[in-house]
Write a protein that holds these residues in place. Structure first.
Motif, PDB file in Angstrom:
ATOM      1  N   TRP A  78       0.858  -1.189   0.000  1.00 11.60           N
ATOM      2  CA  TRP A  78       0.000   0.000   0.000  1.00 11.60           C
ATOM      3  C   TRP A  78       0.885   1.226   0.000  1.00 11.60           C
ATOM      4  CZ3 TRP A  78      -4.679  -1.323  -1.239  1.00 11.60           C
ATOM      5  CH2 TRP A  78      -5.147  -2.584  -0.897  1.00 11.60           C
ATOM      6  N   GLN A  79       0.621   2.108  -0.946  1.00 18.33           N
ATOM      7  CA  GLN A  79       1.481   3.259  -1.179  1.00 18.33           C
ATOM      8  C   GLN A  79       1.112   4.407  -0.239  1.00 18.33           C
ATOM      9  OE1 GLN A  79       4.037   2.872  -3.672  1.00 18.33           O
ATOM     10  NE2 GLN A  79       3.234   0.795  -3.342  1.00 18.33           N
ATOM     11  N   VAL A  80       2.130   4.989   0.366  1.00 17.41           N
ATOM     12  CA  VAL A  80       1.942   6.136   1.244  1.00 17.41           C
ATOM     13  C   VAL A  80       2.741   7.294   0.674  1.00 17.41           C
ATOM     14  CG1 VAL A  80       2.241   7.051   3.577  1.00 17.41           C
ATOM     15  CG2 VAL A  80       1.619   4.644   3.246  1.00 17.41           C
ATOM     16  N   THR A  81       2.058   8.386   0.378  1.00 19.05           N
ATOM     17  CA  THR A  81       2.706   9.579  -0.164  1.00 19.05           C
ATOM     18  C   THR A  81       2.283  10.794   0.658  1.00 19.05           C
ATOM     19  OG1 THR A  81       0.918  10.184  -1.700  1.00 19.05           O
ATOM     20  CG2 THR A  81       2.528   8.538  -2.465  1.00 19.05           C
ATOM     21  N   ASP A  82       2.782  11.948   0.270  1.00 21.88           N
ATOM     22  CA  ASP A  82       2.389  13.175   0.966  1.00 21.88           C
ATOM     23  C   ASP A  82       0.909  13.474   0.795  1.00 21.88           C
ATOM     24  OD1 ASP A  82       4.959  13.575   1.847  1.00 21.88           O
ATOM     25  OD2 ASP A  82       5.499  14.927   0.199  1.00 21.88           O
ATOM     26  N   SER A  83       0.297  12.951  -0.276  1.00 26.50           N
ATOM     27  CA  SER A  83      -1.089  13.311  -0.564  1.00 26.50           C
ATOM     28  C   SER A  83      -2.064  12.151  -0.412  1.00 26.50           C
ATOM     29  CB  SER A  83      -1.199  13.860  -1.989  1.00 26.50           C
ATOM     30  OG  SER A  83      -0.697  12.922  -2.928  1.00 26.50           O
ATOM     31  N   ASP A  84      -1.593  10.927  -0.360  1.00 30.17           N
ATOM     32  CA  ASP A  84      -2.494   9.776  -0.265  1.00 30.17           C
ATOM     33  C   ASP A  84      -1.913   8.708   0.636  1.00 30.17           C
ATOM     34  OD1 ASP A  84      -4.900  10.141  -1.643  1.00 30.17           O
ATOM     35  OD2 ASP A  84      -3.917   9.899  -3.575  1.00 30.17           O
ATOM     36  N   GLY A  85      -2.802   7.904   1.200  1.00 36.04           N
ATOM     37  CA  GLY A  85      -2.372   6.802   2.031  1.00 36.04           C
ATOM     38  C   GLY A  85      -2.001   7.269   3.430  1.00 36.04           C
ATOM     39  N   ALA A  86      -1.902   6.327   4.322  1.00 37.71           N
ATOM     40  CA  ALA A  86      -1.558   6.622   5.713  1.00 37.71           C
ATOM     41  C   ALA A  86      -0.723   5.472   6.245  1.00 37.71           C
ATOM     42  CB  ALA A  86      -2.827   6.798   6.544  1.00 37.71           C
ATOM     43  N   ASN A  87       0.012   5.738   7.318  1.00 38.30           N
ATOM     44  CA  ASN A  87       0.786   4.694   7.974  1.00 38.30           C
ATOM     45  C   ASN A  87       0.552   4.806   9.465  1.00 38.30           C
ATOM     46  OD1 ASN A  87       2.699   2.971   9.109  1.00 38.30           O
ATOM     47  ND2 ASN A  87       4.170   3.304   7.461  1.00 38.30           N
ATOM     48  N   SER A  88      -0.609   4.304   9.911  1.00 37.05           N
ATOM     49  CA  SER A  88      -0.911   4.385  11.335  1.00 37.05           C
ATOM     50  C   SER A  88      -0.152   3.334  12.123  1.00 37.05           C
ATOM     51  CB  SER A  88      -2.415   4.248  11.577  1.00 37.05           C
ATOM     52  OG  SER A  88      -2.859   2.923  11.365  1.00 37.05           O
ATOM     53  N   MET A  89       0.510   2.390  11.447  1.00 38.66           N
ATOM     54  CA  MET A  89       1.390   1.467  12.159  1.00 38.66           C
ATOM     55  C   MET A  89       2.479   2.253  12.881  1.00 38.66           C
ATOM     56  SD  MET A  89       0.131  -1.507  11.750  1.00 38.66           S
ATOM     57  CE  MET A  89       1.404  -2.679  12.217  1.00 38.66           C
ATOM     58  N   ASN A  90       2.984   3.282  12.234  1.00 36.66           N
ATOM     59  CA  ASN A  90       3.984   4.145  12.846  1.00 36.66           C
ATOM     60  C   ASN A  90       3.429   4.822  14.091  1.00 36.66           C
ATOM     61  OD1 ASN A  90       5.011   7.301  12.695  1.00 36.66           O
ATOM     62  ND2 ASN A  90       6.662   5.804  12.552  1.00 36.66           N
ATOM     63  N   THR A  91       2.166   5.230  14.036  1.00 36.26           N
ATOM     64  CA  THR A  91       1.545   5.916  15.172  1.00 36.26           C
ATOM     65  C   THR A  91       1.502   5.028  16.401  1.00 36.26           C
ATOM     66  OG1 THR A  91       0.155   7.189  13.652  1.00 36.26           O
ATOM     67  CG2 THR A  91      -0.549   7.074  15.960  1.00 36.26           C
ATOM     68  N   PHE A  92       1.116   3.775  16.209  1.00 38.67           N
ATOM     69  CA  PHE A  92       0.877   2.888  17.347  1.00 38.67           C
ATOM     70  C   PHE A  92       2.088   2.039  17.731  1.00 38.67           C
ATOM     71  CE2 PHE A  92      -3.480   3.379  15.540  1.00 38.67           C
ATOM     72  CZ  PHE A  92      -4.025   4.059  16.618  1.00 38.67           C
ATOM     73  N   TRP A  93       3.002   1.806  16.766  1.00 34.98           N
ATOM     74  CA  TRP A  93       4.067   0.836  17.009  1.00 34.98           C
ATOM     75  C   TRP A  93       5.448   1.466  17.195  1.00 34.98           C
ATOM     76  CZ3 TRP A  93       3.262  -4.590  17.124  1.00 34.98           C
ATOM     77  CH2 TRP A  93       1.944  -4.990  16.871  1.00 34.98           C
ATOM     78  N   ALA A  94       5.590   2.750  16.907  1.00 39.91           N
ATOM     79  CA  ALA A  94       6.887   3.421  17.032  1.00 39.91           C
ATOM     80  C   ALA A  94       6.911   4.311  18.271  1.00 39.91           C
ATOM     81  CB  ALA A  94       7.174   4.250  15.785  1.00 39.91           C
TER      82      ALA A  94
END
Length: 454
Positions: free
Chosen positions: A274-290
């Protein structure tokens, strides 16, 4: 020029309307109405791109789907340190029917499905057959992804087809564009949902090109179908499909563990990410796991790794056993290096998974299609500097899955299909199944019965 297209798509199972904002490289900006939104190949393709973007939101494949699975499967290997109530409910196995993570996972899934349905309903605008086939295949891939996870989370495990007649999730095949299109469907059976998903992927395998940039390809469809066939115990199909992906020669296990994660572009082993860019996508794994050093929340990571997790390792030279860090200055717990960049892509299907599916399926069937099972397992171990096995048991293969695919959302579904308890809970305990969101049932009583235990 990076601009915005706002496509107003009326859809919901319960709320009746949503809008999806897709960021595309198109000039100029324009607002599309329902009358003209689907009349050119470019516009239909834009809706397809919107479906990818919707899938990449935090509510599902942007991370929360994986977090839900990992916390539900937790048996003292993880610790929930966060202050949010909803994720804590998954960890405690006591989930309220108004849990917002659950509601958003459901709604986002049906948003993705509806956009895929819109694309599939407007294929006649394509005159170029190759382009039409690719768009159709991608829409069916995304729809299959969604329904596979909806049925896995919101229904009982199919349990080798024993539960095929039990309530699954509603299958919606037609697009919802206006209020007049809204229906109030009942839940299809688990067996019907799996048949629907498998049919979509079988079509996608034929329609999709072998390479397709960051978008779904025929190998991505085969790999996902291999995962599904393993989940339902069809080892022969899982073996053959994973073997085809491996034998395609399109993918290569990365030389270093670091190269497999936290990438802006797909790695050599990413079959689909799943692509994460400045304008699309999200990475909430970073929010909860980092930890906050890498963009997580202050103090401990919301999810820290406990000592019990490390008991699965047979070799502490195995780099996967040390792929962790502690921010001692903040007193943090142990965190995984897999999720340290908030703008990195999220791997969805990696080549090591295909080797482990082929190994498990060959082992169960007593075959050696592609190679002997021990060779597949050792290939995965070699990258991580673990000692190579001289003989192989079934437990070795499952432990290798737990090590290689840790924190990527697999353990819950593996334990269910293997009928392994999670702590004191049986694999088929109702507390390991998400409730149908109460607000959905309030609007559509046809969704009853509610799942057991809620």
């Amino acid at each position: 020029m990076k601009t915005y297209i706002k496509i107003i798509l009326v859809f919901t199972l319960s709320i009746l309307s949503v809008s999806c904002e897709n960021k595309l490289d198109i000039d100029p900006s324009q607002s599309l109405t329902t009358e003209d939104a689907f009349d050119t190949p470019e516009k239909v393709t834009n809706i397809l791109i919107g479906a990818y973007a919707q899938a990449g939101q935090a509510a599902s494949y942007g991370g929360q789907l994986y977090t839900i699975a990992e916390l539900l499967a937790n048996d003292q290997e993880l610790k929930w340190n966060g202050t949010f109530t909803d994720p804590g409910e998954f960890n405690n196995k006591v989930i309220n029917t108004d849990n917002t993570f659950v509601a958003n996972l459901w709604l986002n899934g049906y948003d993705i499905s509806n956009q895929a349905n819109i694309v599939l309903d407007n294929l006649d605008v394509f005159e170029n057959l190759d382009r039409r086939n690719s768009v159709e295949g991608q829409a069916k891939f995304l729809r299959a992804v969604t329904y596979f996870d909806l049925v896995r989370f919101f229904s009982k495990h199919n349990n080798n087809r024993i539960n095929d007649g039990e309530p699954g999730v509603p299958i919606i095949r037609t697009p919802i564009i206006t209020l007049e299109d809204v229906t109030y469907p009942s839940r299809n059976t688990i067996g019907e949902v799996y048949e629907f998903v498998i049919n979509d992927l079988e079509d996608a395998i034929v329609l999709l090109p072998e390479t397709n940039g960051v978008f779904a390809s025929t190998n991505a469809a085969k790999a996902l179908l291999a995962r599904i066939q393993l989940q339902i115990g069809n080892y022969e199909a899982a073996r053959d499909l994973s073997n085809e992906v491996i034998q395609s020669g399109r993918f290569l296990i990365t030389e270093n563990l670091d190269d497999a994660y936290n990438n802006d572009d797909n790695s050599t082993e990413d079959i689909f990410a799943w692509q994460v860019t400045d304008s699309d996508g999200a990475n909430s794994m970073n929010t909860f796991w980092a930890t906050d050093r890498f963009g997580g929340r202050p103090g401990n990571p919301d999810i820290s790794i406990e000592d019990a997790f490390f008991g699965i390792f047979d070799d502490f030279n195995d780099l996967r056993a040390s792929y962790f860090y502690v921010d001692s200055e903040t007193g943090s717990g142990i965190a995984s290096y897999k999720w340290i960049l908030g703008n990195a892509n999220i791997p969805f299907i990696r080549l090591p998974e295909m080797h482990l599916i082929r190994a498990e399926s060959n082992f169960i069937l007593g075959t050696a299609i592609g190679t002997d099972p021990i060779n597949d397992v050792n290939l995965v171990r070699f990258r991580s500097n673990a000692f190579l096995l001289s003989d192989l048991t079934y437990v070795d293969i499952i432990l290798e899955r737990l090590k290689e695919l840790a924190f990527e959302g697999h353990k819950l579904h593996d334990f269910k299909r293997l009928e392994v308890p999670i702590g004191a809970l049986s694999f088929d305990d109702s507390r390991l199944v998400l409730p149908i969101p109460q607000r959905e049932i309030n609007v559509n009583p046809n969704l009853l019965p509610q799942n057991d235990g809620y």
